[in-house]
Design a protein around this motif. Structure first.
Motif, PDB file in Angstrom:
ATOM      1  N   GLU A  43       0.840  -1.211   0.000  1.00 39.93           N
ATOM      2  CA  GLU A  43       0.000   0.000   0.000  1.00 39.93           C
ATOM      3  C   GLU A  43       0.867   1.251   0.000  1.00 39.93           C
ATOM      4  OE1 GLU A  43      -3.383   0.212   2.737  1.00 39.93           O
ATOM      5  OE2 GLU A  43      -3.177  -1.956   3.040  1.00 39.93           O
ATOM      6  N   LEU A  44       1.938   1.229   0.787  1.00 36.40           N
ATOM      7  CA  LEU A  44       2.846   2.376   0.830  1.00 36.40           C
ATOM      8  C   LEU A  44       3.486   2.590  -0.537  1.00 36.40           C
ATOM      9  CD1 LEU A  44       4.302   4.621   2.347  1.00 36.40           C
ATOM     10  CD2 LEU A  44       5.977   2.916   3.130  1.00 36.40           C
ATOM     11  N   HIS A  45       3.913   1.502  -1.160  1.00 33.39           N
ATOM     12  CA  HIS A  45       4.517   1.595  -2.494  1.00 33.39           C
ATOM     13  C   HIS A  45       3.564   2.288  -3.468  1.00 33.39           C
ATOM     14  CE1 HIS A  45       7.012  -0.136  -5.898  1.00 33.39           C
ATOM     15  NE2 HIS A  45       5.912   0.246  -6.530  1.00 33.39           N
ATOM     16  N   ARG A  46       2.317   1.846  -3.466  1.00 34.14           N
ATOM     17  CA  ARG A  46       1.345   2.390  -4.425  1.00 34.14           C
ATOM     18  C   ARG A  46       1.030   3.849  -4.124  1.00 34.14           C
ATOM     19  NH1 ARG A  46      -2.069  -3.339  -4.425  1.00 34.14           N
ATOM     20  NH2 ARG A  46      -0.307  -4.498  -5.318  1.00 34.14           N
ATOM     21  N   ALA A  47       0.982   4.183  -2.840  1.00 37.72           N
ATOM     22  CA  ALA A  47       0.749   5.583  -2.469  1.00 37.72           C
ATOM     23  C   ALA A  47       1.915   6.457  -2.923  1.00 37.72           C
ATOM     24  CB  ALA A  47       0.555   5.694  -0.962  1.00 37.72           C
ATOM     25  N   ILE A  48       3.137   5.970  -2.744  1.00 42.41           N
ATOM     26  CA  ILE A  48       4.330   6.707  -3.183  1.00 42.41           C
ATOM     27  C   ILE A  48       4.297   6.914  -4.694  1.00 42.41           C
ATOM     28  CG2 ILE A  48       6.824   6.479  -3.511  1.00 42.41           C
ATOM     29  CD1 ILE A  48       6.886   5.161  -0.688  1.00 42.41           C
ATOM     30  N   ASP A  49       3.972   5.852  -5.420  1.00 42.53           N
ATOM     31  CA  ASP A  49       3.940   5.957  -6.881  1.00 42.53           C
ATOM     32  C   ASP A  49       2.887   6.954  -7.347  1.00 42.53           C
ATOM     33  OD1 ASP A  49       6.001   4.173  -7.144  1.00 42.53           O
ATOM     34  OD2 ASP A  49       4.804   2.566  -8.021  1.00 42.53           O
ATOM     35  N   HIS A  50       1.720   6.919  -6.722  1.00 39.64           N
ATOM     36  CA  HIS A  50       0.658   7.838  -7.130  1.00 39.64           C
ATOM     37  C   HIS A  50       1.050   9.285  -6.821  1.00 39.64           C
ATOM     38  CE1 HIS A  50      -3.321   9.383  -8.018  1.00 39.64           C
ATOM     39  NE2 HIS A  50      -3.317   9.993  -6.848  1.00 39.64           N
ATOM     40  N   PHE A  51       1.572   9.510  -5.631  1.00 38.77           N
ATOM     41  CA  PHE A  51       1.999  10.857  -5.240  1.00 38.77           C
ATOM     42  C   PHE A  51       3.050  11.379  -6.219  1.00 38.77           C
ATOM     43  CE2 PHE A  51       4.659  13.894  -2.978  1.00 38.77           C
ATOM     44  CZ  PHE A  51       3.724  14.705  -2.342  1.00 38.77           C
ATOM     45  N   THR A  52       3.984  10.511  -6.577  1.00 42.33           N
ATOM     46  CA  THR A  52       5.051  10.894  -7.501  1.00 42.33           C
ATOM     47  C   THR A  52       4.483  11.245  -8.873  1.00 42.33           C
ATOM     48  OG1 THR A  52       6.627   9.474  -6.330  1.00 42.33           O
ATOM     49  CG2 THR A  52       7.211  10.140  -8.574  1.00 42.33           C
ATOM     50  N   ASP A  53       3.604  10.403  -9.366  1.00 44.20           N
ATOM     51  CA  ASP A  53       3.074  10.578 -10.726  1.00 44.20           C
ATOM     52  C   ASP A  53       2.298  11.881 -10.885  1.00 44.20           C
ATOM     53  OD1 ASP A  53       4.180   8.235 -11.622  1.00 44.20           O
ATOM     54  OD2 ASP A  53       2.349   7.043 -11.367  1.00 44.20           O
ATOM     55  N   VAL A  54       1.553  12.278  -9.851  1.00 46.13           N
ATOM     56  CA  VAL A  54       0.677  13.451  -9.994  1.00 46.13           C
ATOM     57  C   VAL A  54       1.328  14.745  -9.515  1.00 46.13           C
ATOM     58  CG1 VAL A  54      -1.382  11.999  -9.778  1.00 46.13           C
ATOM     59  CG2 VAL A  54      -0.471  13.151  -7.734  1.00 46.13           C
ATOM     60  N   HIS A  55       2.526  14.643  -8.957  1.00 51.23           N
ATOM     61  CA  HIS A  55       3.188  15.841  -8.452  1.00 51.23           C
ATOM     62  C   HIS A  55       3.578  16.748  -9.621  1.00 51.23           C
ATOM     63  CE1 HIS A  55       5.989  18.439  -6.291  1.00 51.23           C
ATOM     64  NE2 HIS A  55       5.524  17.941  -5.147  1.00 51.23           N
ATOM     65  N   PRO A  56       3.328  18.047  -9.531  1.00 51.34           N
ATOM     66  CA  PRO A  56       3.631  18.939 -10.658  1.00 51.34           C
ATOM     67  C   PRO A  56       5.100  18.954 -11.067  1.00 51.34           C
ATOM     68  CG  PRO A  56       2.983  20.187  -8.688  1.00 51.34           C
ATOM     69  CD  PRO A  56       2.641  18.760  -8.433  1.00 51.34           C
ATOM     70  N   VAL A  57       6.012  18.772 -10.121  1.00 48.50           N
ATOM     71  CA  VAL A  57       7.435  18.755 -10.474  1.00 48.50           C
ATOM     72  C   VAL A  57       7.752  17.527 -11.322  1.00 48.50           C
ATOM     73  CG1 VAL A  57       9.789  18.618  -9.582  1.00 48.50           C
ATOM     74  CG2 VAL A  57       8.128  20.112  -8.476  1.00 48.50           C
ATOM     75  N   THR A  58       7.181  16.387 -10.945  1.00 50.72           N
ATOM     76  CA  THR A  58       7.396  15.180 -11.736  1.00 50.72           C
ATOM     77  C   THR A  58       6.805  15.340 -13.134  1.00 50.72           C
ATOM     78  OG1 THR A  58       7.372  13.806  -9.749  1.00 50.72           O
ATOM     79  CG2 THR A  58       6.995  12.693 -11.842  1.00 50.72           C
ATOM     80  N   LYS A  59       5.652  15.946 -13.213  1.00 51.86           N
ATOM     81  CA  LYS A  59       5.055  16.175 -14.534  1.00 51.86           C
ATOM     82  C   LYS A  59       5.997  16.994 -15.419  1.00 51.86           C
ATOM     83  CE  LYS A  59       0.189  15.723 -13.254  1.00 51.86           C
ATOM     84  NZ  LYS A  59      -1.141  16.369 -13.199  1.00 51.86           N
ATOM     85  N   ASN A  60       6.650  17.988 -14.833  1.00 50.27           N
ATOM     86  CA  ASN A  60       7.617  18.785 -15.593  1.00 50.27           C
ATOM     87  C   ASN A  60       8.829  17.947 -16.001  1.00 50.27           C
ATOM     88  OD1 ASN A  60       6.027  21.069 -15.367  1.00 50.27           O
ATOM     89  ND2 ASN A  60       7.103  21.849 -13.561  1.00 50.27           N
ATOM     90  N   ALA A  61       9.318  17.131 -15.087  1.00 49.81           N
ATOM     91  CA  ALA A  61      10.489  16.295 -15.384  1.00 49.81           C
ATOM     92  C   ALA A  61      10.189  15.282 -16.491  1.00 49.81           C
ATOM     93  CB  ALA A  61      10.948  15.576 -14.114  1.00 49.81           C
ATOM     94  N   LYS A  62       8.976  14.765 -16.505  1.00 49.46           N
ATOM     95  CA  LYS A  62       8.599  13.791 -17.533  1.00 49.46           C
ATOM     96  C   LYS A  62       8.680  14.381 -18.938  1.00 49.46           C
ATOM     97  CE  LYS A  62       5.225  11.128 -14.805  1.00 49.46           C
ATOM     98  NZ  LYS A  62       3.781  10.819 -14.695  1.00 49.46           N
ATOM     99  N   GLU A  63       8.470  15.678 -19.046  1.00 49.48           N
ATOM    100  CA  GLU A  63       8.421  16.297 -20.371  1.00 49.48           C
ATOM    101  C   GLU A  63       9.746  16.168 -21.122  1.00 49.48           C
ATOM    102  OE1 GLU A  63       5.721  17.323 -21.994  1.00 49.48           O
ATOM    103  OE2 GLU A  63       4.721  16.502 -20.219  1.00 49.48           O
ATOM    104  N   PHE A  64      10.847  16.023 -20.403  1.00 51.56           N
ATOM    105  CA  PHE A  64      12.123  15.810 -21.087  1.00 51.56           C
ATOM    106  C   PHE A  64      12.141  14.487 -21.839  1.00 51.56           C
ATOM    107  CE2 PHE A  64      13.376  18.717 -17.601  1.00 51.56           C
ATOM    108  CZ  PHE A  64      13.955  19.719 -18.362  1.00 51.56           C
ATOM    109  N   PHE A  65      11.486  13.475 -21.283  1.00 45.82           N
ATOM    110  CA  PHE A  65      11.533  12.129 -21.848  1.00 45.82           C
ATOM    111  C   PHE A  65      10.312  11.788 -22.704  1.00 45.82           C
ATOM    112  CE2 PHE A  65      14.169  12.090 -18.046  1.00 45.82           C
ATOM    113  CZ  PHE A  65      15.311  11.435 -18.481  1.00 45.82           C
ATOM    114  N   ARG A  66       9.234  12.537 -22.532  1.00 45.98           N
ATOM    115  CA  ARG A  66       7.973  12.163 -23.175  1.00 45.98           C
ATOM    116  C   ARG A  66       8.038  12.111 -24.709  1.00 45.98           C
ATOM    117  NH1 ARG A  66       3.478  11.787 -20.614  1.00 45.98           N
ATOM    118  NH2 ARG A  66       4.047  13.313 -19.013  1.00 45.98           N
ATOM    119  N   PRO A  67       8.671  13.077 -25.393  1.00 46.06           N
ATOM    120  CA  PRO A  67       8.665  13.004 -26.857  1.00 46.06           C
ATOM    121  C   PRO A  67       9.249  11.692 -27.399  1.00 46.06           C
ATOM    122  CG  PRO A  67       9.391  15.167 -26.135  1.00 46.06           C
ATOM    123  CD  PRO A  67       9.316  14.311 -24.900  1.00 46.06           C
TER     124      PRO A  67
END
Length: 198
Positions: A43-67
């Motif tokens: 449960e902790l793992h899944r909560a960590i993953d969800h928090f990470t995925d939706v965090h605005p900083v992570t969303k910005n970091a993903k943009e480097f790799f997304r294309p």
């Protein structure tokens, strides 16, 4: 987040650590085959993953790799975060450094190896003997981790471009980690406390 962060954010609890580390190899109702304490780690793992995925900083970091990598952009960022965590000496001071921390993690996991899902059981000896958690601090370790991600992915066939993206945007990605990780640590501490309150 990747293996090092999940290990670190298990807060020295062996059962939480086990669930946190094996979660990606446990599907659906299979989790009920494990003890309640190990389930809490999942449960902790899944909560960590969800928090990470939706965090605005992570969303910005993903943009480097997304294309280049589209839906796998987050997986690349997870590995990048582990690199900067491995270099974050303050986080591992209480353990006597990163290397000692990794040895403690492997010892705790080994005590619970009878609960490992078969894929993790096969992988763990390599993780320990090659000390993956320690080697995230090195660029070669990240290059190898990117390669491992591609080998496991159904729709990827190269990681060299990802490693070049990492190199080209190193300082900006470091800033993303520095802004993001304190938020994740606070969230994880609170979630851990909620899960382990009796």
């Amino acid at each position: 987040m990747n293996y090092l962060a999940h290990a670190y954010l298990s807060f020295d609890d062996s059962d939480i650590l086990t669930g946190n580390m094996v979660n990606d190899y446990v599907k659906g109702k299979q989790k009920y085959e494990f003890s309640i304490e190990i389930q809490k780690g999942m449960e902790l793992h899944r909560a960590i993953d969800h928090f990470t995925d939706v965090h605005p900083v992570t969303k910005n970091a993903k943009e480097f790799f997304r294309p280049q990598y589209r839906l796998y952009a987050g997986a690349f960022v997870d590995i990048v975060y582990d690199h900067f965590l491995a270099l974050d000496d303050i986080q591992f001071e209480e353990y006597g450094g990163l290397e000692k921390f990794t040895f403690e993690v492997y010892d705790k996991l080994e005590q619970n190896q009878q609960y490992f899902p078969v894929p993790f059981q096969r992988m763990f000896p390599f993780m320990r003997s090659q000390n993956w958690l320690y080697h995230y601090q090195f660029r070669k370790g990240i290059e190898d981790s990117f390669g491992g991600l591609v080998r496991r992915a159904k729709y990827l066939n190269e990681s060299a471009i990802g490693f070049q993206i990492f190199e080209d945007n190193y300082l900006t990605l470091k800033e993303c980690y520095e802004e993001f990780f304190p938020d994740l640590k606070d969230f994880s501490v609170n979630t851990f406390r909620q899960l382990t309150e009796y």
